[in-house]
Design a protein around this motif. Structure first.
Motif, short mmCIF file in Angstrom:
data_model
loop_
_atom_site.label_atom_id
_atom_site.label_comp_id
_atom_site.label_asym_id
_atom_site.label_seq_id
_atom_site.Cartn_x
_atom_site.Cartn_y
_atom_site.Cartn_z
N LEU A 175 0.83 -1.20 0.00
CA LEU A 175 0.00 0.00 0.00
C LEU A 175 0.86 1.25 0.00
O LEU A 175 2.07 1.19 0.23
N GLY A 176 0.23 2.39 -0.26
CA GLY A 176 0.93 3.66 -0.12
C GLY A 176 1.29 3.90 1.33
O GLY A 176 0.65 3.38 2.25
N ILE A 177 2.31 4.71 1.54
CA ILE A 177 2.81 4.90 2.91
C ILE A 177 1.84 5.68 3.79
O ILE A 177 1.62 5.33 4.95
N THR A 178 1.23 6.73 3.25
CA THR A 178 0.45 7.64 4.08
C THR A 178 -0.65 6.95 4.89
O THR A 178 -0.75 7.16 6.10
N PRO A 179 -1.49 6.10 4.29
CA PRO A 179 -2.57 5.50 5.09
C PRO A 179 -2.12 4.48 6.12
O PRO A 179 -2.84 4.20 7.08
N VAL A 180 -0.93 3.89 5.93
CA VAL A 180 -0.47 2.87 6.89
C VAL A 180 0.49 3.43 7.93
O VAL A 180 0.75 2.77 8.95
N LEU A 181 0.98 4.64 7.71
CA LEU A 181 1.99 5.20 8.60
C LEU A 181 1.55 5.25 10.06
O LEU A 181 2.32 4.84 10.95
N PRO A 182 0.34 5.73 10.38
CA PRO A 182 -0.07 5.77 11.80
C PRO A 182 -0.08 4.38 12.44
O PRO A 182 0.25 4.24 13.63
N HIS A 183 -0.45 3.36 11.67
CA HIS A 183 -0.52 2.00 12.21
C HIS A 183 0.87 1.41 12.41
O HIS A 183 1.09 0.64 13.35
N ILE A 184 1.81 1.79 11.56
CA ILE A 184 3.20 1.35 11.75
C ILE A 184 3.76 1.97 13.02
O ILE A 184 4.37 1.29 13.86
N LYS A 185 3.53 3.26 13.18
CA LYS A 185 4.05 3.96 14.36
C LYS A 185 3.40 3.47 15.65
O LYS A 185 4.03 3.47 16.71
N ALA A 186 2.14 3.03 15.56
CA ALA A 186 1.42 2.56 16.75
C ALA A 186 1.71 1.09 17.04
O ALA A 186 1.22 0.56 18.05
N GLY A 187 2.47 0.43 16.19
CA GLY A 187 2.81 -0.97 16.42
C GLY A 187 1.76 -1.96 15.98
O GLY A 187 1.82 -3.13 16.34
N ARG A 188 0.78 -1.51 15.19
CA ARG A 188 -0.26 -2.42 14.70
C ARG A 188 0.14 -3.10 13.39
O ARG A 188 -0.44 -4.12 13.02
N LEU A 189 1.08 -2.49 12.68
CA LEU A 189 1.60 -3.07 11.45
C LEU A 189 3.12 -3.10 11.50
O LEU A 189 3.75 -2.20 12.07
N ARG A 190 3.70 -4.10 10.88
CA ARG A 190 5.16 -4.18 10.73
C ARG A 190 5.51 -3.81 9.28
O ARG A 190 4.92 -4.35 8.34
N ALA A 191 6.45 -2.91 9.11
CA ALA A 191 6.91 -2.53 7.78
C ALA A 191 8.09 -3.41 7.39
O ALA A 191 9.13 -3.40 8.06
N TYR A 192 7.91 -4.17 6.31
CA TYR A 192 8.97 -5.08 5.86
C TYR A 192 9.93 -4.42 4.88
O TYR A 192 11.12 -4.74 4.86
N GLY A 193 9.44 -3.54 4.02
CA GLY A 193 10.33 -2.95 3.04
C GLY A 193 9.65 -1.92 2.17
O GLY A 193 8.43 -1.95 1.96
N ILE A 194 10.46 -0.99 1.66
CA ILE A 194 10.01 0.08 0.76
C ILE A 194 10.23 -0.37 -0.68
O ILE A 194 11.23 -1.00 -1.01
#
Length: 328
Positions: free
Chosen positions: A209-228
């Motif tokens: 997905l695009g970064i903007t909609p998932v960014l809050p969830h990554i910062k809150a620990g609800r999603l793990r970012a694997y790679g750009i």
């Protein structure tokens, strides 16, 4: 790029993500680079208000109105994978007063006007990365290497969500399958909002997905970012490696947004619009909004913009053929 920080909420509010058209008229500049005989420029968007294409278009349209000292109207005409807006633009008068934003790469079975045929690209509005994320609601390997190993061991078990069939996210996922030798299943959504929700909740384990909609969830620990997805890291997620760095050296894919006009517009007007749009892309408020959205402006001539789109579409059409993708 100006790195002024804006929250996503403030950025969207400032850009006015509303369903009705916006009209901007500026009177500070003396003289008009393009003589429109008092008629406004109409800028069509084939996606709903509030989405990335709409938001980027509106902030650039405001700056363009100031550059040209005239009115610019942004109209949303969503539907048919953007074909409704493209068809309206292609049928417009060949005077450069009708523009249309085109996100890409996008492949679809729906017939639609194409850049290089019915449409001419004026400029590249922006390019930006996508991010591979995984839910924290279920157990997934903590590293990309572990994730891909699990995917290879269990073909078709892992799935990834995107904002739709044939979108840049879907095509990037298929590129991932190809280069990583995996068979992860694509789960298309009609837009990114519900896709994000379902990945966070664990209904789908992965998302591209695009970064903007998932960014809050990554910062809150609800999603793990694997790679750009791009060759360079994102300023919004500076600690997240690229997929190249994480073990896929040939991986490089981005989302892009171009603005086009009907083929047949006189060359001098095409060049004048290109110069004005490129100048608008350098405005401080545009750069600040772009930084908040995690995208970069790309300055190019109209000829370079058209060549870029044709090259990109050929690349992804080849991938789609190799992967035997279906859009229905």
């Amino acid at each position: 790029m100006n790195t002024t920080r804006l929250s996503r909420r403030r950025a969207l509010a400032a850009l006015g993500a509303t369903a009705s058209p916006w009209l901007w008229a500026q009177s500070a500049m003396q003289g008009r680079p393009i003589d429109t005989q008092g008629r406004p420029i109409t800028w069509l968007v084939g996606q709903p208000a509030g989405g990335t294409t709409d938001v980027l278009t509106r902030v650039v349209a405001r700056a363009l109105a100031r550059q040209l000292d005239q009115a610019v109207i942004v109209e949303n005409r969503p539907g048919a994978a953007g074909a409704i807006a493209l068809q309206a633009a292609a049928k417009a008068a060949q005077d450069g007063l009708t523009l249309v934003s085109i996100p890409g790469p996008t492949l679809t079975h729906i017939p639609r006007p194409q850049i290089g045929k019915e449409m001419t690209a004026l400029a590249i509005l922006a390019r930006g990365p996508m991010v591979l994320v995984g839910t924290m609601a279920t157990a997934l390997p903590p590293t990309l290497e572990g994730l891909l190993a699990a995917a290879r061991k269990n073909p078709g078990v892992l799935s990834y969500a995107t904002s739709g069939n044939g979108t840049s996210q879907h095509l990037t996922g298929e590129l991932l399958n190809q280069l990583a030798r995996t068979q992860m299943t694509h789960i298309p959504y009609k837009g990114g909002g519900q896709a994000v929700t379902d990945v966070v909740g664990g209904q789908v384990p992965l998302g591209l997905l695009g970064i903007t909609p998932v960014l809050p969830h990554i910062k809150a620990g609800r999603l793990r970012a694997y790679g750009i997805s791009t060759a360079m890291r994102s300023g919004l997620l500076p600690d997240v490696p690229t997929l190249q760095e994480a073990g896929l050296p040939d991986f490089n894919a981005d989302q892009w947004f171009v603005v086009a006009t009907p083929t047949g517009v006189p060359d001098d007007r095409v060049q004048a619009l290109n110069a004005a749009i490129n100048k608008a892309l350098q405005a401080p408020e545009v750069q600040a909004a772009y930084a908040a959205a995690g995208v970069e402006p790309t300055l190019a001539t109209a000829q370079q913009s058209t060549a870029f789109v044709l090259q990109e579409m050929q690349r992804w059409q080849t991938l789609a053929h190799q992967a035997k993708l279906q859009w229905d």
